[in-house]
Design an enzyme around this catalytic site. Structure first.
Site, PDB file in Angstrom:
ATOM      1  N   ARG A  49     -23.287 -41.558 -21.097  1.00 34.37           N
ATOM      2  CA  ARG A  49     -23.265 -41.825 -22.538  1.00 34.37           C
ATOM      3  C   ARG A  49     -21.992 -42.489 -23.021  1.00 34.37           C
ATOM      4  NH1 ARG A  49     -26.392 -37.005 -25.829  1.00 34.37           N
ATOM      5  NH2 ARG A  49     -28.316 -37.059 -24.606  1.00 34.37           N
ATOM      6  N   ASP A  58     -23.598 -34.739 -41.950  1.00 34.30           N
ATOM      7  CA  ASP A  58     -23.660 -34.853 -40.494  1.00 34.30           C
ATOM      8  C   ASP A  58     -22.283 -35.279 -40.001  1.00 34.30           C
ATOM      9  OD1 ASP A  58     -26.188 -35.026 -38.393  1.00 34.30           O
ATOM     10  OD2 ASP A  58     -24.435 -36.135 -37.700  1.00 34.30           O
TER      11      ASP A  58
END
Length: 294
Positions: free
Chosen positions: A41, A150
């Site tokens: 990632r 978030d």
């Protein structure tokens, strides 16, 4: 040309530094079994920064100069998968939590507040707003707001835009889609009468919470699954303090509060908890965190 081969192999020392940083600053619990996942990632970040190896990357993100890159790192390490009206049983409980005394609260000008903590791409707060506007239409005239937060600035920006591909709105009924969304070619946009009730903000749940008033309902679903038990248990008293008396807390399908009474909650459904002010043990646990809402 991008870098490849052994230069982009994540060794244990760099992994430990990255995992330790992710835990300290963001609460992420990344075990050694996830080394290959972290390597996969984050490889694109090394290419983007023209860094030759993960040692250089870990040095950067752990430094004072790496604050901006840490935001990209956390975006890469977390998964933002959601859909509209996910876990529908929580929406029934949402109505039950808001409905009692609603007309009196509206007449008195009381705040009605919901927090979508870990809102991802925005499907959750938009679903909350559409559900309440459909089931309790008078709430449109109330001081009704949803705070959607978030940790990932990219998904906050996407959510705030309120535009989705047709494939992402499969969970929305034809009636809700016609009433609360507007077609824009191959995409749909959430209507202004929904989005005006929602404020999107970037927020790390482990940092200070700047909100000043309590919430009627908090959705924090599929977020604490990233945290170890110690980190979760630091959050429960803070959520308790942020809820009005009798307020509702909804977690994700694989998340639980172990011994909820210890943290001042009562289980009222699948991964759903009510603030229980009668709990004798809750008061002593509420010394941490901040007060409030928007």
């Amino acid at each position: 040309m991008g870098l490849s081969g052994t230069e982009l192999t994540l060794e244990k020392a760099a992994f430990d530094a990255i995992a330790g940083l992710a835990h300290r600053e963001f609460g992420l619990h990344i075990t050694s079994e996830k080394l290959k996942m972290v390597q996969s990632r984050l490889r694109h970040r090394l290419n983007a920064l023209n860094l030759r190896n993960f040692d250089a990357y870990s040095d950067l993100v752990c430094s004072d100069q790496g604050a901006e890159e840490r935001r990209y790192m956390i975006s890469a390490l977390t998964t933002n998968v959601s859909h509209f009206f996910r876990e529908p049983h929580h929406f029934d409980l949402l109505s039950e939590a808001i409905r009692p005394g609603l007309q009196q609260r509206i007449a008195a000008g009381d705040r009605i507040r919901v927090w979508s903590a870990g809102c991802s791409n925005g499907q959750e707060p938009y679903s909350i707003a559409m559900h309440l506007l459909r089931e309790e239409p008078s709430i449109a005239q109330a001081d009704f707001k949803i705070l959607a937060t978030d940790i990932d600035p990219k998904v906050v920006s996407f959510a705030q835009n309120g535009v989705y591909a047709e494939s992402l709105v499969n969970g929305v009924s034809a009636q809700d889609k016609a009433k609360f969304m507007r077609s824009e070619g191959d995409e749909v946009r959430v209507a202004d009468e929904v989005s005006r009730h929602i404020s999107f903000r970037e927020l790390n749940l482990l940092s200070d919470w700047p909100m000043r008033h309590q919430f009627d309902v908090i959705f924090c679903r599929n977020v604490v699954i990233y945290f170890d038990q110690e980190t979760q248990e630091r959050l429960w008293p803070r959520f308790h303090k942020m809820l009005r008396p009798g307020g509702l807390l909804c977690l994700g399908h694989s998340e639980r509060i172990s011994a909820p009474a210890q943290f001042g909650f009562k289980t009222i459904g699948t991964t759903a908890y009510k603030k229980d002010d009668a709990s004798k043990s809750s008061t002593s646990l509420l010394s941490g965190g901040q007060n409030g809402t928007s």
